[in-house]
Design an enzyme around this catalytic site. Structure first.
Site, PDB file in Angstrom:
ATOM      1  N   SER A 195      19.000 -46.055  22.189  1.00  0.00           N
ATOM      2  CA  SER A 195      18.438 -46.795  20.985  1.00  0.00           C
ATOM      3  C   SER A 195      16.943 -47.057  20.756  1.00  0.00           C
ATOM      4  CB  SER A 195      19.380 -47.905  20.989  1.00  0.00           C
ATOM      5  OG  SER A 195      21.189 -47.895  21.085  1.00  0.00           O
TER       6      SER A 195
ATOM      7  N   HIS B  53      15.942 -52.294  20.850  1.00  0.00           N
ATOM      8  CA  HIS B  53      15.873 -51.748  19.518  1.00  0.00           C
ATOM      9  C   HIS B  53      14.390 -52.333  18.817  1.00  0.00           C
ATOM     10  CE1 HIS B  53      20.271 -51.785  18.624  1.00  0.00           C
ATOM     11  NE2 HIS B  53      20.073 -50.840  19.515  1.00  0.00           N
TER      12      HIS B  53
END
Length: 311
Positions: free
Chosen positions: A182, A234
């Site tokens: 991610s 993220h």
């Protein structure tokens, strides 16, 4: 009185007008062949299959407890109460290279900053990331080539791992791990945004491109607030990719024509390949990246030294 030269009547002169000047058309940019992103895709799939093989849920637990053990055998998933994403155990992920503060700092296993990007907690986690990788990564590799996108992917993932491990350090839950691509994928999203800003003059539908991209980024960041999702990775990957995009994905602007592409007898006003604001963004981004990486590494490893001396 002088005589006209033969075969030069006014009718004949009008019949053959002077030829127009040759037109010049700039050569179209050729797209790269995308092979690195599909290779990363296959590597993630292969690592997940290997992690399920190594996990061998029936070998450690009862067959009735493991999910789909009658169909998958040793590739069956851990129980829902242990892993709701249909994947291996924490023990297996830790062995294969999951990101964990005690192992990275205490055991000096810095390779986990990168190995964790090729591990996934389950089928749901894997499919979500791989669809995003193909949708975003293939397009970027076709435009900028494998070298730029490879560097962007690795350093964005490293930035996501750094912020993630700093978050794990302050986590109240002991032995918490982090896995997934991610951070690197959010780095690609961040780089798309900075690429749009630094190459602003060559886009036609600027507002539409910016609005759609911001919408995609917002939706992906919102997913990070779900339970068991490490949003720090993220954010770290997105910030690293955003500033890396100003450095790696800068392109020449319209207005520059190389002389070797000009037809004979024609000239063009030569302008700089890159604009001033592009160089400004590049310099500022390099400074911010170096300071950011240095600060995170110092916070991680100097904090380890302070803990050792406190005893």
């Amino acid at each position: 009185m002088g005589k006209r030269p033969p075969f030069s009547t006014d009718i004949e002169a009008a019949r053959y007008p002077p030829p127009p000047p040759p037109n010049f058309h700039a050569s179209q940019t050729k797209l790269w062949f995308s092979w690195l992103v599909p290779l990363i895709f296959l590597a993630n799939i292969a690592m997940f299959v290997y992690s399920m093989y190594l996990n061998d849920c029936p070998g450690y637990l009862n067959d009735d407890v493991c999910l789909f053990s009658q169909y998958l055998g040793r590739f069956s998933f851990q129980p829902f109460n242990e892993n709701p994403l249909l994947g291996p155990s924490v023990r297996t992920l830790r062995v294969l290279g999951a990101l964990e503060k005690d192992l990275v700092v205490g055991e000096n296993e810095a390779w986990r900053f990168f190995s964790c990007m090729f591990l996934h907690a389950g089928v749901v986690h894997l499919l979500a990331n791989m669809f995003s990788l193909l949708f975003i990564g293939v397009r970027l590799e076709k435009e900028f080539g494998f070298l730029r996108i490879g560097l962007l992917y690795l350093f964005s993932g490293f930035g996501g791992s750094l912020l993630s491990i700093l978050h794990l350090r302050d986590s109240v839950a002991p032995n918490t791990i982090s896995v997934g691509a991610s951070g690197a994928l959010f780095g690609l999203l961040g780089a798309m945004l900075s690429e749009l800003l630094t190459n602003w003059t060559i886009y036609v539908n600027k507002c539409a491109a910016l609005t759609s991209l911001l919408l995609i980024i917002g939706l992906n960041l919102a997913v990070g607030f779900l339970p068991h999702v490490d949003n720090s990775a993220h954010i770290g990957g997105f910030l690293a990719g955003f500033f890396l995009g100003f450095v790696i994905l800068m392109r020449p602007q319209f207005g520059y024509v190389n002389r070797k592409y000009l037809p004979p007898g024609h000239d063009a006003k030569r302008k700089s390949k890159y604009k001033f604001y592009q160089y400004l963004f590049l310099i500022l981004s390099v400074i911010i990246l170096l300071l950011g990486y240095a600060y995170c590494l110092a916070s991680l490893y100097l904090g380890k030294s302070d803990e050792m001396f406190s005893y």
